[in-house]
Structure formats: C-alpha cells, structure tokens
Design a protein around this motif. Structure first.
Motif, short mmCIF file in Angstrom:
data_model
loop_
_atom_site.label_atom_id
_atom_site.label_comp_id
_atom_site.label_asym_id
_atom_site.label_seq_id
_atom_site.Cartn_x
_atom_site.Cartn_y
_atom_site.Cartn_z
N GLU A 193 88.01 67.55 22.75
CA GLU A 193 87.07 66.43 22.88
C GLU A 193 87.45 65.55 24.07
O GLU A 193 86.58 65.13 24.85
CB GLU A 193 87.06 65.61 21.59
N ARG A 194 88.73 65.27 24.23
CA ARG A 194 89.19 64.46 25.37
C ARG A 194 88.90 65.16 26.69
O ARG A 194 88.50 64.52 27.67
CB ARG A 194 90.69 64.19 25.23
N ILE A 199 86.08 65.64 32.01
CA ILE A 199 85.42 66.43 33.05
C ILE A 199 83.97 66.01 33.23
O ILE A 199 83.48 65.87 34.37
CB ILE A 199 85.53 67.93 32.75
N ALA A 200 83.27 65.79 32.13
CA ALA A 200 81.86 65.40 32.22
C ALA A 200 81.69 64.07 32.94
O ALA A 200 80.71 63.86 33.66
CB ALA A 200 81.25 65.34 30.82
N ALA A 201 82.64 63.16 32.76
CA ALA A 201 82.57 61.88 33.46
C ALA A 201 82.98 62.00 34.92
O ALA A 201 82.46 61.28 35.78
CB ALA A 201 83.47 60.86 32.75
N ALA A 202 83.89 62.92 35.22
CA ALA A 202 84.41 63.04 36.58
C ALA A 202 83.47 63.77 37.52
O ALA A 202 83.37 63.43 38.71
CB ALA A 202 85.77 63.75 36.55
N LEU A 279 81.14 66.68 20.26
CA LEU A 279 80.49 66.72 21.58
C LEU A 279 79.54 65.54 21.76
O LEU A 279 79.37 65.05 22.87
CB LEU A 279 79.77 68.04 21.77
N ARG A 280 78.92 65.10 20.67
CA ARG A 280 78.08 63.90 20.78
C ARG A 280 78.92 62.70 21.18
O ARG A 280 78.49 61.87 21.98
CB ARG A 280 77.36 63.66 19.45
N ARG A 281 80.12 62.62 20.63
CA ARG A 281 81.02 61.52 21.02
C ARG A 281 81.48 61.69 22.47
O ARG A 281 81.49 60.73 23.26
CB ARG A 281 82.25 61.49 20.09
N ALA A 282 81.89 62.89 22.84
CA ALA A 282 82.44 63.13 24.17
C ALA A 282 81.40 62.93 25.27
O ALA A 282 81.73 62.44 26.36
CB ALA A 282 83.01 64.55 24.25
N LEU A 283 80.16 63.30 24.98
CA LEU A 283 79.11 63.26 26.00
C LEU A 283 78.15 62.08 25.84
O LEU A 283 77.25 61.90 26.66
CB LEU A 283 78.30 64.56 25.95
#
Length: 354
Positions: A193-194, A199-202, A279-283
């Motif tokens: 999750e981390r 990666i999605a933010a970067a 994934l809802r939390r991560a994204l």
C-alpha cells in the motif's frame, strides 16, 4: 489478526544519492577479484565506465542482455564466465540486465551486485523469468536473489519520462498482486500500500519535472518496496498474462504490464475486497482500476496492446495459453471472461469500475 507466514529474504540495500560510488567498496567487501559487468548492447559505454570504476577487480564485460532473458543469451554469457574465471557479477541497468545476472547466478551461485536504473523492482526478488522456444518460465531459487542492491537516485534522473511511467506502473503491478496473493500477509500488504501511494504520487511530478530529485527518490523507494512484495508472495493472473504476452509474443515488458494492470485488477476486484480497500486508500479513489488506467494514459502510456504490436489473433490464443498452465488467482479463471479482458486490453478500452 489472522495467522500468516512471512518470509524475509536476506539482501544488503544501500539507498541514497551518489551511492554508486560505493560499488568498488562493495566488490571488495564480498571478496571478489574477477567481476563480470553485465549490460545491454545499448549500455555498452556505461558498462565500460563501470568497469573502470571497479578497477583491477573487473575482469570483463558482457553487453548482450536482452528483454525477457532468452536462454541462448545466457548461454553466451556463461561462456565468458567460464573463460574469464568470473567470481562475481555487477549489473547496472533495468530488468533485462538484472535478469541476465540472475540467470547466471542461478547456474553458478555467483554473488551479484545490482544497481537499478529503472523502477523494475526485480532486483529484490529470488524470481527469474527465462524465455526459451517462445515460452517464458518463472523460477524461484535462493541463488537468484542478489546479495547487494545499490539504489542511487542519481542513476534515475536521466531515465526518459516514458520509461519512467511504464517502469513505475510495472512496479505498482507487483504491489497490487501482492495485496491479493494467496500468501498475502499484513507485513507485505503494508509495504504494498505504501509503495503504490509513493509511485502514483511521484509519477505525475516526474512527468512534469523529470529532474525532480525528491519525486525520483519516492519512486525509487516505492519500487524497492514493490520488489520486496513481489519476492515475498506469489503471483496471479496479471503476471501470468504478461509473461504469456512477453514470452510468446515478445511484447515489451513494462509497457505490457502498464496496459494489462487495470484490466487484471478489474477482473479480480469482486474477489479481493481487502485489496480494493487498500488501493482506494493508496490512490484516493473509489475506482482503483479506472484510476490506474487514467493515470497511465494521462502520463502518455500506450494502453492498447494492439499498438504495442500484438496481433488480433492473440485475443483468442492468450486465454487458452493462460488456462493451459494457470497461476493461482483470487477470482476463478473463466475463458469467456479472460477473452473479454484480453480484448479490452488489446483495444485499450477503459475497464469498468471495480
């Protein structure tokens, strides 16, 4: 908390900026005196600089690594290993280079030092995918795991944006499958999750500012975690599809993972509710599959397998190849549903919410 088993793989990791300078020190620490530098043909000049950096402990270069680790290339590299009495391997590059070093290590148990230049994550796994006669076969063995991984953020600053995007999405695919793997456990899920969030933010920042060191660092850190996830638990439908497309149809590795991931996730969504929550939390989204598709497309990735060179006949062939030797998967494997998945990925259609 439910019972679980967590297998930690031993590896020395050096992370930071300018850390490649420690390569000669690591070669000496392992007691190596005849190192082979492994590279792709395009990286030949880089390999020569690495050889010069190592100095007298470097015995040679093999700049013939290729995508999907063909066994005939490994055989040629093994000839050099024998002739030059090689006692260790140094691989600086992406998944192709790391794959060749792993293939040699599987056959010889030689120690490996890997310095990744992409976000592949495979350097953190005891897993090797080798291609022979149009089939990609995955193997797992302790000898495959590199002894030392040097993560140098500086090596990623010149990674082209397009490759950064697909390489990053390839890494996210490892984390996604780790979340719903049969061997999933809280430790790996926490890392997964981390990693997805990092990666999605970067990637959007890297897309706009390729030399942003902080974003590159986050992406590389995320790739490290994704690699640990991949090496700690099993793989499922997504990787089976991509191994089939790569080994049988020779599609490009990271680009294929990028195009397939949203569809494989949508296929498994109903059978993996905890994964979808993570994934809802991560994204920060209610639609992880659609969000990964939109993110990749917005950042310029090719989302249609047809544009990556897949022939239309493969839409009917791939489901049969998957079912002939399937990986475990949270959702039951149904030929009709698999064909629809492949057809959507072939055309580049956005997956429905899941």
């Amino acid at each position: 908390m439910r019972d679980f088993v967590y297998n930690a793989h031993p590896a020395r990791v050096i992370f930071g900026s300018g850390t490649l300078a420690r390569l000669p020190e690591e070669v000496e620490r392992l007691g190596l005196s005849r190192v082979l530098v492994v590279a792709t043909p395009e990286q030949d000049a880089d390999a020569r600089r690495i050889k010069d950096r190592i100095g007298e402990r470097a015995a040679g270069i093999f700049a013939g690594a290729r995508m999907h680790t063909p066994t005939d290339v490994t055989a040629k590299a093994m000839e050099v290993v024998t002739a030059e009495r090689i006692d260790g391997l140094v691989a600086v590059g992406g998944g192709s280079t790391t794959g060749l070093a792993k293939a040699i290590a599987l056959r010889t148990d030689l120690p490996q030092i890997v310095a990744p230049t992409t976000y592949a994550g495979s350097e953190m796994t005891p897993i090797l995918g080798e291609t022979e006669n149009g089939r990609k076969v995955t193997k797992s063995d302790p000898r495959i795991l590199p002894e030392v991984v040097i993560y140098d953020v500086d090596l990623t600053l010149t990674l082209p944006v397009a490759m950064s995007v697909t390489s990053g999405m390839n890494a996210i695919a490892h984390a996604v499958e780790a979340l719903y793997a049969r061997e999933a456990n809280p430790i790996v899920s926490m890392m997964a999750e981390r990693a997805v969030a990092a990666i999605a933010a970067a990637l959007p920042i890297i897309h706009d500012r390729p030399d942003d060191r902080d974003a590159r660092s986050e992406a590389l850190f995320g790739a490290w975690l994704c690699g640990v996830c991949l090496g700690s638990v099993g793989m499922a439908l997504h990787h089976k599809i991509c191994h089939t497309l790569g080994g049988t149809y020779n599609l490009p590795h990271a680009e294929t993972h990028t195009a397939v991931l949203p569809h494989a996730l949508a296929y498994n969504a109903d059978a993996a509710p905890e994964t979808m929550q993570a994934l809802r939390r991560a994204l920060s989204t209610e639609d992880p599959a659609g969000t990964l598709f939109d993110l990749s497309r917005t950042l310029g990735a090719t989302m249609a397998l047809e544009r990556l060179g897949l022939l239309e006949r493969a839409v009917d062939e791939v489901p049969d190849l998957i079912l002939a030797n399937p990986y475990w998967n949270p959702a039951a494997l149904d030929r009709y549903a698999l064909r629809r998945l492949v057809a959507n990925a072939f055309s580049g259609h956005r997956p429905s919410a899941g």
